[in-house]
Scaffold this motif. Structure first.
Motif, PDB file in Angstrom:
ATOM      1  N   PRO A 353       0.826  -1.209   0.000  1.00 53.18           N
ATOM      2  CA  PRO A 353       0.000   0.000   0.000  1.00 53.18           C
ATOM      3  C   PRO A 353       0.864   1.265   0.000  1.00 53.18           C
ATOM      4  O   PRO A 353       1.953   1.290   0.598  1.00 53.18           O
ATOM      5  N   TYR A 354       0.386   2.283  -0.654  1.00 51.44           N
ATOM      6  CA  TYR A 354       1.045   3.587  -0.713  1.00 51.44           C
ATOM      7  C   TYR A 354       0.039   4.658  -0.269  1.00 51.44           C
ATOM      8  O   TYR A 354      -0.882   5.000  -1.017  1.00 51.44           O
ATOM      9  N   GLY A 355       0.204   5.154   0.945  1.00 52.26           N
ATOM     10  CA  GLY A 355      -0.673   6.203   1.434  1.00 52.26           C
ATOM     11  C   GLY A 355      -0.458   7.486   0.654  1.00 52.26           C
ATOM     12  O   GLY A 355       0.682   7.860   0.346  1.00 52.26           O
ATOM     13  N   PHE A 356      -1.555   8.178   0.319  1.00 52.30           N
ATOM     14  CA  PHE A 356      -1.441   9.386  -0.503  1.00 52.30           C
ATOM     15  C   PHE A 356      -2.345  10.494   0.047  1.00 52.30           C
ATOM     16  O   PHE A 356      -3.280  10.243   0.819  1.00 52.30           O
ATOM     17  N   ASN A 357      -2.075  11.717  -0.388  1.00 53.85           N
ATOM     18  CA  ASN A 357      -2.941  12.864  -0.137  1.00 53.85           C
ATOM     19  C   ASN A 357      -3.509  13.340  -1.472  1.00 53.85           C
ATOM     20  O   ASN A 357      -2.745  13.643  -2.394  1.00 53.85           O
ATOM     21  N   PRO A 358      -4.835  13.424  -1.611  1.00 55.72           N
ATOM     22  CA  PRO A 358      -5.405  13.945  -2.856  1.00 55.72           C
ATOM     23  C   PRO A 358      -5.004  15.407  -3.057  1.00 55.72           C
ATOM     24  O   PRO A 358      -4.922  16.180  -2.100  1.00 55.72           O
ATOM     25  N   ALA A 359      -4.749  15.798  -4.268  1.00 52.14           N
ATOM     26  CA  ALA A 359      -4.368  17.178  -4.563  1.00 52.14           C
ATOM     27  C   ALA A 359      -5.595  18.070  -4.635  1.00 52.14           C
ATOM     28  O   ALA A 359      -6.652  17.667  -5.123  1.00 52.14           O
ATOM     29  N   GLY A 449      -0.538  12.917  -4.025  1.00 51.56           N
ATOM     30  CA  GLY A 449       0.844  13.150  -3.631  1.00 51.56           C
ATOM     31  C   GLY A 449       1.319  12.109  -2.643  1.00 51.56           C
ATOM     32  O   GLY A 449       0.583  11.699  -1.739  1.00 51.56           O
ATOM     33  N   VAL A 450       2.568  11.667  -2.811  1.00 52.48           N
ATOM     34  CA  VAL A 450       3.180  10.703  -1.891  1.00 52.48           C
ATOM     35  C   VAL A 450       4.538  11.237  -1.448  1.00 52.48           C
ATOM     36  O   VAL A 450       5.065  12.200  -2.007  1.00 52.48           O
TER      37      VAL A 450
END
Length: 876
Positions: A353-359, A449-450
């Motif tokens: 898994p790769y945690g991300f923040n939506p732009a 964004g990661v």
């Protein structure tokens, strides 16, 4: 124990901030760049009502002050008057009349009224369970569901942009303008400023127009209140049954000011708030600053005070370094709160898994589906996808793009125009990536964004062969993202008096909460503004469970059982983050309620190491009816090198694995039921650590058998604190004697003459690299004899950037004696003088010349025009 130091690379951001200008030799600078302005707090000598003084005595002192002002002919505008939590006024006054105010008998001190920026902006709106993920990080979900806590009966004050009374999260009707105020949950409050207010706006906007209804048109306060205690509209906060007091200090747009904050605190106290949250602040302030003073007094009066510590971390919007913590969070016994990143939504690649923040400005990613991945550059590309590529280059693919050189919007646009179905941006420095891709034409594909380490792993996978991204709905934290690690924007402590700041941390990065109905009803924001209300809500739950717990004891209750987290710069190394950035660690609500022990003091501020090892006594209390045993231990945190002093922003010069030497008078404690035991701890800074660094760690108490794991954070300054150089020249060669003409200060290295009319007075420009205990200006005549003091300021801040400056002035009048009781006040006659600037360093000894820095100005000639005799003309 390892006594060597290891330097750890940590990249930081740099942007231009207020009070800075081009870093090149200059003979003139714009007056607007000065970091001190026309708004000031005036503190009078007597204590306020909260300290036990009668209100009529406080008001009589104010009446005497006003009479003295009128008699002296001082021109100023009184903005606000304070009696209860602070004894004094806020005023608008020019530089010359400010000096006259400072010379009045009975004036204790003057402090600048800071402009309070509107914190955090919406980054996305969505109904995904980010709040639920955040509640799990602090145990709020368990406190609600297993302990049955809701905050019922607890009154929480929100000093902010107001609260949307109509929002279902607060029991509103759901239709704007239809819920009467007070309401069932927002039981009291006040709008101190009105919709049009903006402290940095036009003259008309700067005039507050108070209103009885603190409804929110800005959004921030509704979001903060939702974190504390939303319960409806699909959102549930930390303490969903608290009652609110809403104190609106911002208009619909723009800024506020710190004097409005003090007035709001006095109202909240009068309304009986038990907990007050302030998700706002003024960076780089002393604990003596008025908002911090007022907040500290509230704790003494039984109110738990919670405040954000600031968003001036390396990845903040106005990046700064050590000693950036803001008021009111730096106040004594105020719970200053750091931010951790929330758990993140994740996509998976090769089952990882790769945690991300939506732009911001792009559609949210889907919850299902997959895309082949491509990369537009590699981990060394500095300008990845800053130039358009042929149409069809990335058709149907998720493109991995490295941050750098051009805007996120340009990168996303180029990817979209080349056929990409999604963009994965990755950072080029430590920390989470919160990107904004808003622009024209709009981005119509998901952009996320990661972190840099995640981007490097994805880059290697794509380089190795075909790679597929799978969207999903799972939430993750470290090591699959930055969830649970300190947010890149969270400010560093310590406070200027070397007290530990912040006290504790909570989730603040990417938090979904309520938002005004007119603005969508829900939004995701990031900031220490979001972490503070998690703590305020947690306090409400604890007060419900422990109603006799004193406000002054709440800080310790939280700190004892908090959970220190791994260093966010490279968590995989297994190092613990700075104690002077995360405080005691992540708040643990359940353990705060159920703990069977307590430790005091709950934090150790070691001061400077120049005097040798620090020895502290720690007392452990067994709160259970059974004997308890603990093993005493130590976990070191990473240390931070001194601030850099060049560039457009302050940065930490290095991060070090340099453990302090720690020893104990005993390593095991056996405590009878309801009994206590004490031990001494000796802490010595690592000799290899650079001087002027900050270091810290945690004293741990591990239960043997049943019991609660507890710890005590410590932090100290390596070396001689007074070795900090405060007056530094910068590229402009400060300090200056200057003239002010047509909106610009001009350096006068050879001296200058002043008529003392129409603003033609001497100015003294200086850059301050650290906070100062005292700044004194004195005038000397041509023979070198002391004429008297020009000004005398205490607890002065530092500049916000390495290129900023403050402007001091002289109106031609001097005095002797202390501030508040001046004698021999006189106007200096025309002639030649020099001005000696003396800066007492933070925690310096006034009797020790080594603790002062001085600078003497070029010649200052006072040349007031002589009055011309009246002539009589014949026949007239």
């Amino acid at each position: 124990m390892n006594q060597t130091r290891t330097a750890i690379a940590l990249a930081v951001a740099a942007t231009l901030s207020m009070g800075a200008f081009a870093a090149k030799p200059s003979m003139s600078v714009p007056a607007t760049a000065a970091e001190n302005g026309r708004l000031w707090f005036v503190e009078l000598a007597g204590v306020p009502v909260a300290d036990g003084r009668a209100r009529n005595a406080v008001q009589s002192e104010k009446a005497a002050f006003r009479a003295a002002v009128a008699q002296a002919g001082i021109k100023f505008k009184e903005r606000r008057s304070f009696d209860v939590l602070f004894n004094g006024f806020s005023v608008e006054v020019d530089a010359a009349n400010r000096l006259k105010l400072a010379r009045l008998k009975g004036v204790k001190a003057l402090y600048p009224v800071d402009i309070i920026q509107r914190p955090a902006a919406a980054v996305t709106s969505d109904t995904a369970p980010e709040m639920a993920a955040a509640l799990a990080l602090t145990g709020a979900d368990v406190a609600q569901n297993s302990l049955g806590l809701s905050g019922v009966g607890i009154k929480v004050g929100i000093v902010d942009t107001g609260v949307d009374i109509d929002h279902p999260a607060f029991g509103g009707t759901g239709t704007p303008g239809t819920t009467p105020f007070p309401s069932a949950r927002v039981i009291t409050g006040y709008d101190l400023v009105g919709d049009n207010y903006n402290s940095s706006g036009t003259a008309e906007q700067q005039i507050p127009v108070p209103d009885a209804n603190p409804d929110d048109c800005g959004g921030h306060g509704t979001h903060v209140a939702g974190i504390v205690g939303a319960n409806g509209g699909g959102i549930k906060g930390v303490a969903p049954a608290v009652s609110f007091g809403a104190y609106r200090v911002f208009g619909c747009a723009g800024t506020s000011s710190s004097d409005v904050i003090v007035e709001a605190l006095e109202r909240a106290y009068a309304d009986g708030m038990q907990v007050i949250n302030q998700s706002l602040g003024a960076a780089r302030q002393w604990p003596a600053y008025p908002t911090a003073q007022a907040s500290s007094r509230l704790v003494a009066k039984g109110v738990v005070m919670v405040a954000s510590i600031g968003n001036n971390g390396p990845l903040g919007s106005s990046p700064d370094a050590l000693f950036a913590a803001g008021a009111p969070g730096v106040g004594k016994n105020v719970i200053g709160v750091a931010s951790y990143d929330n758990a993140q939504r994740a996509f998976t690649v090769a089952d990882t898994p790769y945690g991300f923040n939506p732009a911001t400005g792009s559609p949210l990613p889907p919850l299902t589906g997959s895309l082949p991945m491509a990369r537009s550059g590699n981990v060394t590309t500095v300008d990845d996808l800053c130039v358009a590529v042929p149409a069809g280059t990335f058709t149907g693919q998720a493109v991995l793009v490295r941050r750098g050189t051009c805007s996120f919007f340009i990168k996303a646009s180029n990817a979209m125009n080349a056929g990409a179905a999604a963009v994965v941006l990755y950072n080029n420095q430590a920390g989470a990536l919160n990107a904004t891709v808003a622009g024209t034409p709009a981005i119509t594909i998901p952009v996320v964004g990661v972190a840099a380490v995640q981007g490097a792993a994805l880059d290697a996978a794509i380089a190795a062969g075909p790679t597929t991204l799978f969207w999903g709905d799972q939430y993750v934290g470290f090591p699959y993202g930055t969830g649970g690690l300190i947010s890149g924007f969270s400010s560093f402590g310590m406070a200027a008096d070397l007290s530990i700041k912040p006290q504790i941390g909570a989730p603040g990065g990417a938090i979904l909460s309520s938002y005004p109905l007119e603005l969508g009803g829900a939004a995701t924001l990031s900031g220490t503004s979001m972490s503070a209300p998690h703590v305020a809500g947690g306090v409400a739950l604890i007060l419900e469970a422990k109603p006799t717990l004193r406000a002054s004891a709440m800080k310790g209750r939280l700190q004892n059982v908090a959970d220190p987290k791994a260093w966010s710069g490279n968590a995989a190394l297994g190092l613990t983050d700075y104690s002077f950035r995360q405080g005691a660690g992540m708040m643990d609500i359940v353990s705060s309620v159920t703990t069977t022990g307590s430790v005091s003091p709950s934090e150790l501020s070691l001061g400077e190491s120049a005097g040798g090892p620090s020895v502290k006594t720690i007392t452990v209390r067994n709160l259970s009816t059974s004997p308890a045993s603990y093993t005493v231990g130590h976990v070191s945190g990473v240390a931070a090198g001194p601030n850099t002093t060049s560039g457009t922003s302050y940065n930490v010069s290095g991060t070090f694995d340099a453990p302090a030497a720690v020893s104990f008078s005993q390593s095991a404690l056996n405590i009878p039921a309801l009994g206590t035991a004490s031990f001494d701890v000796t802490i010595e800074a690592n000799a290899t650590l650079p001087d002027r660094s900050l270091y810290g760690g945690y004293i741990t108490l591990t239960p043997q058998g049943t019991g609660t794991l507890m710890s005590v954070p410590y932090a100290g300054f390596k070396g001689d604190y007074q070795s900090y150089q405060v007056l530094t020249p910068t590229a402009n060669g400060f300090p200056w004697l200057a003239t002010l003409v047509a909106g610009s200060y001009t350096n006068q290295p050879g001296g200058a003459s002043y008529t003392m009319l129409d603003g033609d007075i001497p100015y003294f420009l200086m850059h301050l690299d650290h906070l100062s205990r005292r700044i004194k200006l004195e005038a000397y005549d041509a023979t070198g004899a002391l004429v008297g003091k020009v000004s005398d300021d205490e607890h002065f801040t530092r500049n916000s950037t390495p290129t900023g400056f403050f402007a001091f002035t002289w109106d031609g009048v001097t005095y002797r004696g202390p501030t508040g009781n001046p004698v021999l006040v006189r106007t200096a006659p025309n002639g030649v003088y020099t001005i000696k600037v003396s800066v007492l360093k933070a925690l310096g000894d006034e009797a020790n010349p080594a603790d002062w820095e001085t600078w003497t100005s070029p010649p200052v000639t006072l040349a007031r025009p002589e009055k011309q005799p009246t002539r009589t003309v014949a026949g007239k």
